[in-house]
Every structure is written in C-alpha cells, then in structure tokens.
Scaffold this motif. Structure first.
Motif, PDB file in Angstrom:
ATOM      1  N   PRO A  12       0.812  -1.225   0.000  1.00  0.00           N
ATOM      2  CA  PRO A  12       0.000   0.000   0.000  1.00  0.00           C
ATOM      3  C   PRO A  12       0.846   1.276   0.000  1.00  0.00           C
ATOM      4  O   PRO A  12       0.510   2.246  -0.671  1.00  0.00           O
ATOM      5  CB  PRO A  12      -0.822  -0.103   1.290  1.00  0.00           C
ATOM      6  N   GLU A  13       1.966   1.260   0.732  1.00  0.00           N
ATOM      7  CA  GLU A  13       2.813   2.458   0.770  1.00  0.00           C
ATOM      8  C   GLU A  13       3.436   2.733  -0.594  1.00  0.00           C
ATOM      9  O   GLU A  13       3.481   3.885  -1.039  1.00  0.00           O
ATOM     10  CB  GLU A  13       3.899   2.301   1.834  1.00  0.00           C
ATOM     11  N   LEU A  14       3.915   1.692  -1.250  1.00  0.00           N
ATOM     12  CA  LEU A  14       4.514   1.863  -2.568  1.00  0.00           C
ATOM     13  C   LEU A  14       3.464   2.297  -3.581  1.00  0.00           C
ATOM     14  O   LEU A  14       3.693   3.209  -4.381  1.00  0.00           O
ATOM     15  CB  LEU A  14       5.187   0.566  -3.023  1.00  0.00           C
ATOM     16  N   SER A  15       2.303   1.675  -3.539  1.00  0.00           N
ATOM     17  CA  SER A  15       1.225   2.037  -4.449  1.00  0.00           C
ATOM     18  C   SER A  15       0.837   3.500  -4.277  1.00  0.00           C
ATOM     19  O   SER A  15       0.661   4.231  -5.256  1.00  0.00           O
ATOM     20  CB  SER A  15       0.021   1.127  -4.195  1.00  0.00           C
ATOM     21  N   GLU A  16       0.723   3.944  -3.054  1.00  0.00           N
ATOM     22  CA  GLU A  16       0.359   5.337  -2.774  1.00  0.00           C
ATOM     23  C   GLU A  16       1.476   6.281  -3.226  1.00  0.00           C
ATOM     24  O   GLU A  16       1.204   7.328  -3.818  1.00  0.00           O
ATOM     25  CB  GLU A  16       0.058   5.538  -1.292  1.00  0.00           C
ATOM     26  N   ALA A  17       2.719   5.921  -2.987  1.00  0.00           N
ATOM     27  CA  ALA A  17       3.842   6.780  -3.402  1.00  0.00           C
ATOM     28  C   ALA A  17       3.884   6.913  -4.924  1.00  0.00           C
ATOM     29  O   ALA A  17       4.091   8.013  -5.456  1.00  0.00           O
ATOM     30  CB  ALA A  17       5.161   6.216  -2.878  1.00  0.00           C
ATOM     31  N   VAL A  18       3.678   5.814  -5.634  1.00  0.00           N
ATOM     32  CA  VAL A  18       3.677   5.859  -7.096  1.00  0.00           C
ATOM     33  C   VAL A  18       2.499   6.698  -7.587  1.00  0.00           C
ATOM     34  O   VAL A  18       2.647   7.494  -8.519  1.00  0.00           O
ATOM     35  CB  VAL A  18       3.655   4.430  -7.691  1.00  0.00           C
ATOM     36  N   SER A  19       1.347   6.559  -6.960  1.00  0.00           N
ATOM     37  CA  SER A  19       0.180   7.356  -7.352  1.00  0.00           C
ATOM     38  C   SER A  19       0.443   8.841  -7.134  1.00  0.00           C
ATOM     39  O   SER A  19       0.118   9.671  -7.999  1.00  0.00           O
ATOM     40  CB  SER A  19      -1.055   6.931  -6.559  1.00  0.00           C
ATOM     41  N   ARG A  20       1.033   9.194  -5.990  1.00  0.00           N
ATOM     42  CA  ARG A  20       1.342  10.602  -5.721  1.00  0.00           C
ATOM     43  C   ARG A  20       2.365  11.134  -6.722  1.00  0.00           C
ATOM     44  O   ARG A  20       2.244  12.257  -7.216  1.00  0.00           O
ATOM     45  CB  ARG A  20       1.853  10.787  -4.289  1.00  0.00           C
ATOM     46  N   LEU A  21       3.373  10.325  -7.044  1.00  0.00           N
ATOM     47  CA  LEU A  21       4.391  10.720  -8.016  1.00  0.00           C
ATOM     48  C   LEU A  21       3.754  10.963  -9.380  1.00  0.00           C
ATOM     49  O   LEU A  21       4.024  11.968 -10.042  1.00  0.00           O
ATOM     50  CB  LEU A  21       5.481   9.649  -8.109  1.00  0.00           C
ATOM     51  N   ARG A  22       2.887  10.060  -9.779  1.00  0.00           N
ATOM     52  CA  ARG A  22       2.213  10.184 -11.081  1.00  0.00           C
ATOM     53  C   ARG A  22       1.331  11.436 -11.129  1.00  0.00           C
ATOM     54  O   ARG A  22       1.335  12.164 -12.121  1.00  0.00           O
ATOM     55  CB  ARG A  22       1.389   8.921 -11.310  1.00  0.00           C
ATOM     56  N   ALA A  24       1.713  14.159  -9.313  1.00  0.00           N
ATOM     57  CA  ALA A  24       2.593  15.327  -9.291  1.00  0.00           C
ATOM     58  C   ALA A  24       3.204  15.562 -10.669  1.00  0.00           C
ATOM     59  O   ALA A  24       3.278  16.712 -11.133  1.00  0.00           O
ATOM     60  CB  ALA A  24       3.695  15.144  -8.253  1.00  0.00           C
ATOM     61  N   LEU A  25       3.607  14.505 -11.331  1.00  0.00           N
ATOM     62  CA  LEU A  25       4.180  14.643 -12.666  1.00  0.00           C
ATOM     63  C   LEU A  25       3.129  15.144 -13.658  1.00  0.00           C
ATOM     64  O   LEU A  25       3.403  16.011 -14.488  1.00  0.00           O
ATOM     65  CB  LEU A  25       4.780  13.310 -13.120  1.00  0.00           C
ATOM     66  N   ARG A  26       1.919  14.616 -13.544  1.00  0.00           N
ATOM     67  CA  ARG A  26       0.832  15.048 -14.423  1.00  0.00           C
ATOM     68  C   ARG A  26       0.530  16.536 -14.195  1.00  0.00           C
ATOM     69  O   ARG A  26       0.379  17.308 -15.136  1.00  0.00           O
ATOM     70  CB  ARG A  26      -0.401  14.179 -14.172  1.00  0.00           C
ATOM     71  N   ARG A  27       0.473  16.940 -12.926  1.00  0.00           N
ATOM     72  CA  ARG A  27       0.156  18.327 -12.587  1.00  0.00           C
ATOM     73  C   ARG A  27       1.244  19.285 -13.077  1.00  0.00           C
ATOM     74  O   ARG A  27       0.960  20.310 -13.689  1.00  0.00           O
ATOM     75  CB  ARG A  27       0.001  18.453 -11.065  1.00  0.00           C
ATOM     76  N   THR A  28       2.513  18.952 -12.802  1.00  0.00           N
ATOM     77  CA  THR A  28       3.597  19.838 -13.219  1.00  0.00           C
ATOM     78  C   THR A  28       3.741  19.851 -14.736  1.00  0.00           C
ATOM     79  O   THR A  28       4.066  20.878 -15.319  1.00  0.00           O
ATOM     80  CB  THR A  28       4.931  19.449 -12.559  1.00  0.00           C
ATOM     81  N   SER A  29       3.463  18.720 -15.366  1.00  0.00           N
ATOM     82  CA  SER A  29       3.518  18.640 -16.827  1.00  0.00           C
ATOM     83  C   SER A  29       2.453  19.528 -17.441  1.00  0.00           C
ATOM     84  O   SER A  29       2.717  20.278 -18.391  1.00  0.00           O
ATOM     85  CB  SER A  29       3.328  17.187 -17.266  1.00  0.00           C
TER      86      SER A  29
END
Length: 154
Positions: A12-22, A24-29
C-alpha cells in the motif's frame, strides 16, 4: 485478484507513493505545457504506438486494458491534430491500422523531454542520499513492473 494473506505494509505504501508521483508529474507537466499539451492518455497512446507501429484499435485496447471505444476516442483526438493516421490493412481491407505520424513522433519526443526535464529539476533539489536511493531502487522497480504485468496477463 491479489491474495490478502500476501499483503505487506510495503504494497500500500509503494502504491500510494507511485500514485502521488504520477499525480505530481501530471500536474507539473500540465502547468509546463499550458493549454497546448495533450492529455496524459493521448501521450501514453502515442508512446504505445511508438513501440507498436501499425496497430489495430482492438489490439491497442487489449494491451492497454481499455475499452475499444475509449481507444477510438483517443485515436480520433490524435488524428484531428495529425498525430496519428489510420490506414487499411493491406492483408485485410476491413481492418484499420493506426500509425504515428512524424508530427506525432515529434510531439511524443517533446513530451518525453519535458517529463525528463521536470524529473531532473526535482531530483536536483534532493539530498544526494535520496538520489542514490532512488537510483538503487530502479532495478527493483523494473522487476516489480514485470511481476505485475506477468500476473495480469490472461
């Protein structure tokens, strides 16, 4: 279906971290591209087509696990901007093949370079130990991708 007895706190921690990263990348992009940029789903379809030129809509849908009408909608949007082209399959005129155009290839390259620059800028402000930890995790993340894809194949 995942087995509940195999879960760990890492999943769950890894899944949540990857989701947050994705996210953030989508937003900044989106912020960096402005209104001219393509939605993520269209960029991902261009990336898929770069690896699988001259593909059928049904094959794209199956591989990306999307409904065929969703892929058709994405293709329509990309075709309207001249980023993809439809053509008849020479072996079966009833089948339509989708191919990336030169403009689509340039758009994909631009998008990939933008993402690379955004990540590089963010990495530059991290502590060297964090950068090293991320670099060390890349092989394990690649193995995780393979494990997920292998488990999800029909």
């Amino acid at each position: 279906m995942p087995s509940p007895d195999r879960g760990t706190t890492l999943g769950p921690e890894l899944s949540e971290a990857v989701s947050r990263l994705r996210r953030a990348l989508r937003r900044t992009s989106r912020a960096a591209q402005g209104s001219e940029g393509l939605p993520l789903a269209q960029n991902e379809l261009l990336a898929w087509l770069a690896d699988h030129p001259r593909s059928r809509v049904g094959d794209i849908a199956a591989s990306l696990r999307l409904a065929p009408n969703t892929v058709t909608t994405l293709v329509n949007a990309l075709e309207s901007r001249d980023f993809v082209r439809r053509s008849a399959d020479p072996d079966d005129r009833r089948v339509v093949l989708v191919t990336t155009t030169d403009a689509g290839s340039r758009e994909l390259t631009r998008w990939q370079q933008l993402h690379d620059a955004l990540v590089a800028d963010a990495l530059a402000v991290l502590d060297p130990a964090d950068r090293a930890a991320l670099a060390a995790s890349l092989p394990a993340l690649d193995h995780l991708v393979v494990a997920l894809l292998t488990r999800s194949e029909p």
